[in-house]
Write an enzyme that holds these catalytic residues in place. Structure first.
Site, PDB file in Angstrom:
ATOM      1  N   SER A  26       0.859  -1.180   0.000  1.00  0.00           N
ATOM      2  CA  SER A  26       0.000   0.000   0.000  1.00  0.00           C
ATOM      3  C   SER A  26       0.889   1.221   0.000  1.00  0.00           C
ATOM      4  CB  SER A  26      -0.891   0.007   1.245  1.00  0.00           C
ATOM      5  OG  SER A  26      -1.538   1.260   1.412  1.00  0.00           O
TER       6      SER A  26
ATOM      7  N   TYR B  90      -1.375  -0.814  10.266  1.00  0.00           N
ATOM      8  CA  TYR B  90      -1.511  -1.234   8.873  1.00  0.00           C
ATOM      9  C   TYR B  90      -0.324  -0.717   8.061  1.00  0.00           C
ATOM     10  CZ  TYR B  90      -3.466  -1.388   4.123  1.00  0.00           C
ATOM     11  OH  TYR B  90      -3.674  -1.608   2.781  1.00  0.00           O
TER      12      TYR B  90
END
Length: 245
Positions: free
Chosen positions: A134, A147
């Protein structure tokens, strides 16, 4: 690139929905023998009913069972780690059990799947490791620190795999998506409202969400012979969000 993956055996985790499903479909179209791994039996069986692929039901957070399931399925030429779960909470509001589960799904599962497929790839002197990270792993994330840390770990781990496995003819690369129109993103928007959606679009240079098929196109390229001289790289599929990282 029709037929670019003909004869290759590919494993895609999180392959029953979202980005993983788009990658699995694209691989099948390119001639690969694709296997998807997902804990969602209904969605996985629906994929099998619609496309010519195999399905393994497993929870990537259970790394011991994950490795056993992969070993039972045989060897693979291509591994795509797409399974993941997002975080929407500030760090001080995040409990240790929560961050341990996010790390298990987003990072430790990547260790486990890679460990399971690498011996056969090394013996064959060919392999493609493709990890879906990401832009949060390069930029950090306000409200998604664990995350982001996990995805940053995926990026560093992939570079290490590139360094260790180049001598075997194995490449290892990362795709770093920005905001992609997936069920996971839609759930976040449902909880956070339209303002969250507009903020996601506004964070990109192209001022829009990406599509799973746009990420899948990058995965097909990295899995193909055309990308044989590319390894240790992080490819942003993020509408320009990654500029400067």
């Amino acid at each position: 690139m029709t037929g670019a993956l003909t004869g290759r055996r590919a494993l895609v985790t999180g392959g029953a929905s979202g980005i993983g499903a788009a990658i699995a479909r694209a691989f099948v179209r390119e001639g690969a023998q694709a296997t998807i791994l997902d804990r969602d039996r209904r969605a996985g069986e629906a994929m099998v009913g619609e496309y010519e692929l195999a399905f393994i039901e497993a929870d990537v957070a259970d790394t011991e069972n994950l490795r056993a399931c992969i070993a039972a399925a045989g060897s693979f030429d291509i591994l795509v780690n797409s399974a993941g779960v997002d975080q929407h909470a500030f760090f001080t509001a995040t409990s240790p059990p929560e961050w341990r589960r996010w790390l298990a799904i987003n990072l430790e599962a990547v260790f486990a799947t890679t460990h399971a497929v690498l011996p056969a790839m090394q013996a064959a002197r060919f392999g493609r490791l493709i990890n879906i990270a990401s832009e949060a792993g390069r930029r950090g994330s306000r409200g998604g620190s664990v995350y982001a840390a996990a995805k940053g770990g995926v990026i560093a781990f992939t570079k290490s795999m590139a360094l260790e496995n180049a001598r075997y003819g194995i490449t290892a690369n990362v795709i770093a998506p920005g905001p992609i129109d997936t069920p996971m993103l839609r759930r976040a928007v449902a909880a956070g409202g339209e303002r969250l959606l507009e903020g996601m679009k506004g964070a990109t240079l192209l001022q829009r969400l990406g599509t799973p098929d746009e990420v899948a196109a990058a995965a097909v390229f990295l899995a193909s012979d055309a990308a044989g001289y590319i390894t240790g790289e992080t490819l942003g599929v993020s509408g320009g969000m990654g500029i400067g990282t």
